[in-house]
Design an enzyme around this catalytic site. Structure first.
Site, PDB file in Angstrom:
ATOM      1  N   GLN A 110       0.801  -1.229   0.000  1.00 35.78           N
ATOM      2  CA  GLN A 110       0.000   0.000   0.000  1.00 35.78           C
ATOM      3  C   GLN A 110       0.833   1.278   0.000  1.00 35.78           C
ATOM      4  OE1 GLN A 110      -3.855   0.169   2.276  1.00 35.78           O
ATOM      5  NE2 GLN A 110      -2.651   1.619   3.460  1.00 35.78           N
ATOM      6  N   GLU A 156      -3.687   9.275  -1.005  1.00 36.71           N
ATOM      7  CA  GLU A 156      -2.975  10.056   0.010  1.00 36.71           C
ATOM      8  C   GLU A 156      -1.905  10.959  -0.597  1.00 36.71           C
ATOM      9  OE1 GLU A 156      -1.555   7.471   3.088  1.00 36.71           O
ATOM     10  OE2 GLU A 156      -3.584   6.922   3.681  1.00 36.71           O
ATOM     11  N   ASP A 195       4.014   0.355   4.468  1.00 38.00           N
ATOM     12  CA  ASP A 195       2.734  -0.171   4.927  1.00 38.00           C
ATOM     13  C   ASP A 195       2.338  -1.223   3.909  1.00 38.00           C
ATOM     14  OD1 ASP A 195       0.300  -0.876   5.856  1.00 38.00           O
ATOM     15  OD2 ASP A 195      -0.602   1.125   5.793  1.00 38.00           O
ATOM     16  N   GLU A 235       4.618  -1.827   8.529  1.00 38.02           N
ATOM     17  CA  GLU A 235       3.254  -1.870   9.061  1.00 38.02           C
ATOM     18  C   GLU A 235       2.471  -2.982   8.374  1.00 38.02           C
ATOM     19  OE1 GLU A 235       1.393   1.980   8.927  1.00 38.02           O
ATOM     20  OE2 GLU A 235      -0.600   1.128   8.701  1.00 38.02           O
ATOM     21  N   ASP A 286      -1.671  -2.230  12.326  1.00 40.00           N
ATOM     22  CA  ASP A 286      -2.773  -1.318  11.989  1.00 40.00           C
ATOM     23  C   ASP A 286      -4.075  -2.122  11.986  1.00 40.00           C
ATOM     24  OD1 ASP A 286      -4.584   0.423  10.814  1.00 40.00           O
ATOM     25  OD2 ASP A 286      -3.604   0.505   8.871  1.00 40.00           O
ATOM     26  N   LYS A 339      -5.373   5.245  15.189  1.00 41.76           N
ATOM     27  CA  LYS A 339      -6.321   5.991  14.366  1.00 41.76           C
ATOM     28  C   LYS A 339      -7.573   6.187  15.213  1.00 41.76           C
ATOM     29  CE  LYS A 339      -5.078   3.972   9.837  1.00 41.76           C
ATOM     30  NZ  LYS A 339      -5.314   2.758   8.998  1.00 41.76           N
ATOM     31  N   ARG A 369      -6.195   8.830   7.981  1.00 47.73           N
ATOM     32  CA  ARG A 369      -6.843   7.833   7.140  1.00 47.73           C
ATOM     33  C   ARG A 369      -6.644   8.220   5.677  1.00 47.73           C
ATOM     34  NH1 ARG A 369      -9.555   3.841  10.109  1.00 47.73           N
ATOM     35  NH2 ARG A 369      -8.926   2.754   8.229  1.00 47.73           N
ATOM     36  N   SER A 370      -6.970   7.285   4.781  1.00 44.94           N
ATOM     37  CA  SER A 370      -6.853   7.633   3.361  1.00 44.94           C
ATOM     38  C   SER A 370      -7.935   8.643   2.958  1.00 44.94           C
ATOM     39  CB  SER A 370      -6.930   6.381   2.495  1.00 44.94           C
ATOM     40  OG  SER A 370      -8.037   5.589   2.856  1.00 44.94           O
ATOM     41  N   LYS A 375       1.881   9.614  10.822  1.00 41.60           N
ATOM     42  CA  LYS A 375       1.726   9.186   9.432  1.00 41.60           C
ATOM     43  C   LYS A 375       0.511   9.903   8.862  1.00 41.60           C
ATOM     44  CE  LYS A 375       0.917   4.768   7.048  1.00 41.60           C
ATOM     45  NZ  LYS A 375      -0.307   3.967   7.253  1.00 41.60           N
TER      46      LYS A 375
HETATM   47  P1  PGA Z   1      -6.827   3.532   5.337  1.00 39.87           P
HETATM   48  O1  PGA Z   1      -5.285   3.516   5.044  1.00 39.87           O
HETATM   49  O2  PGA Z   1      -7.159   4.826   5.980  1.00 39.87           O
HETATM   50  O3  PGA Z   1      -7.434   3.344   3.989  1.00 39.87           O
HETATM   51  O4  PGA Z   1      -7.103   2.365   6.262  1.00 39.87           O
HETATM   52  C1  PGA Z   1      -4.327   3.942   5.950  1.00 39.87           C
HETATM   53  C2  PGA Z   1      -3.496   2.795   6.439  1.00 39.87           C
HETATM   54  O5  PGA Z   1      -3.715   1.639   6.064  1.00 39.87           O
HETATM   55  O6  PGA Z   1      -2.627   3.004   7.269  1.00 39.87           O
HETATM   56 ZN    ZN Z   2      -2.087   0.671   7.341  1.00 40.85          ZN
END
Ligand code: PGA
Ligand code: ZN
Length: 418
Positions: A169, A212, A249, A292, A319, A344, A373-374, A395
């Site tokens: 990712q 992002e 990640d 991650e 995560d 988060k 978050r994304s 992050k």
């Molecule tokens: P997400 O991505 O907000 O789409 O979960 C962020 C991450 O995986 O750290």
């Molecule tokens: Zn993540």
């Protein structure tokens, strides 16, 4: 002391143009406002994001969550002291009454909980980071001092954030030399710009970005993405590993199927141990300091093996594995799974539970990373959270796009204050 006189929610849009919940809390002459962010590569154990279904916004509307705030939460909170975050959050938890916050919605609850923090900070006449620090002091025995976090910044995006161009990712750059935050930011921008140029020189798209703001090139494989970022660090006149290192990640939950890791870019399917072999080989010859979700959210045994083999030299951040949830973090502590917790707020749904997750990580000598978050917005509260709880790392995503810069820029202001 003022008490809460009004709680008002509305539907606003996030950085992907998807509806999300904004809440304003009024306490006498004071106000607090917050917006819930939203993930795409979510963990199965996360707080429930309540969406309307139906036709509006392709089913992604949040009018039900907004109604829950205005009709259920508001009457229950009017008259409470916003400074008593634990009691505010307990009212929310009692009203919801479900393990995954499915009744009120984690999006509704987090926006209320965070708006209460803002209102309380305004009432006390202190910046938000100071308020978070005071709240943290109530749950953390150690004498924690507010501090600037180090950003890990998204350079190349893959997976669910960039249309599946890569399996992994994010490939992130993380400064490891201790320099002031404004200079770190300058380094990260320079690396990002050099990377865009390198990608373009190699005939790749060096402008198109993922959710992002990281570049989303169609590369041959995951390792190539890391190598590009290493070259960009060099092209910026910095030394990979000494000045700036690499964080990944992997978000492995999202390519784990039938008990195996399905790496499409490399056309292989790996067992858990083979996936650990691969990550270990990479950390041996690339300057990777943090991984991650190197394994999937339910692969607890694999996580223990990963941690036994790499934990003494690499941050292994959970995560999807932990979802900012103290029960899951405790399971990780007991199983020796991971050595760092991704934090988060909307994964768990209230400020009190977020602080409890951080306090637990600290007690267990685990590190932690405050994360966006994304799907983000102009709400920059995580910058204040990271400073208030002295997060070692933050992050935020890449260093372009205003929903990201809202946080990086808030950190610039906070760096002046500290
Ligand atoms: P997400 O991505 O907000 O789409 O979960 C962020 C991450 O995986 O750290
Ligand atoms: Zn993540």
């Amino acid at each position: 002391m003022s008490e809460i006189s009004g709680v008002l929610a509305r539907e606003v849009l996030d950085s992907r143009g998807r509806p999300t919940v904004e809440v304003e809390i009024t306490a006498g002459a004071f106000r607090g406002r917050a917006i819930a962010p939203s993930g795409a590569s979510t963990g199965a154990a996360e707080a429930w994001e309540l969406r309307d279904g139906g036709e509006r916004y392709d089913g992604l509307g949040v009018r039900q969550a907004v109604d829950n705030v205005n009709q259920v939460i508001s009457p229950a909170l009017v008259g409470s002291d916003p400074a008593k975050q634990a009691s505010v959050d307990q009212i929310l938890l009692d009203l919801d009454g479900t393990p995954q916050k499915k009744r009120l919605g984690g999006n509704a609850m987090l926006a209320v909980s965070l708006a209460a923090s803002h209102a309380a900070a305004a009432m006390a006449g202190v910046p938000l980071h100071t308020h978070f620090h005071r709240l943290m002091d109530e749950v953390d025995e150690s004498d924690l001092q507010p501090a600037m976090p180090t950003p890990m910044t998204n350079m190349i995006s893959g997976g669910l954030h960039a249309g599946g161009n890569l399996d992994f990712q994010d490939v992130l750059a993380i400064p490891v030399r201790r320099v002031d935050y404004p200079l770190l930011l300058e380094w990260l921008v320079k690396i990002y710009n050099r990377l865009g140029r390198l990608l373009q020189d190699a005939g790749m798209e060096g402008r198109l970005v993922g959710d992002e703001g990281g570049f989303g090139p169609r590369l041959g494989g995951n390792r190539e993405a890391v190598e590009f970022v290493v070259r960009a660090i060099e092209a910026a006149g910095l030394t990979p590993g000494d000045d700036v290192a690499i964080a990944l990640d992997v978000a492995a939950t999202h390519f784990f199927a039938d008990g195996r890791y399905q790496l499409r870019a490399e056309e292989v399917s790996l067992s858990s141990s083979e996936m650990v072999d691969r990550l270990e080989a990479w950390t041996n010859d690339l300057p990777i300091v943090s991984i991650e979700d190197g394994l999937a959210e339910e692969d607890w045994e694999g996580w223990t093996e990963l941690t036994e083999r790499l934990g003494d030299r690499v941050r292994l951040v959970g995560d999807d594995l932990f979802t900012t949830n103290t029960e899951r973090i405790q399971r990780g502590i007991d199983a020796g799974a991971g050595n760092s917790v991704l934090v988060k707020m909307n994964q768990i749904g209230t400020i009190s539970e977020t602080l409890a997750a951080i306090a637990l990580a600290r007690r267990a000598d685990m590190s932690f990373v405050v994360s966006a978050r994304s799907g983000e917005t102009e709400d920059a509260s995580i910058a204040d959270l990271a400073v208030g709880v002295a997060a070692p790392e933050i992050k935020i995503g890449s260093i372009v796009r205003s929903e990201r810069l809202a946080k990086y820029n808030q950190l610039l202001r906070l760096a002046e204050q500290l």
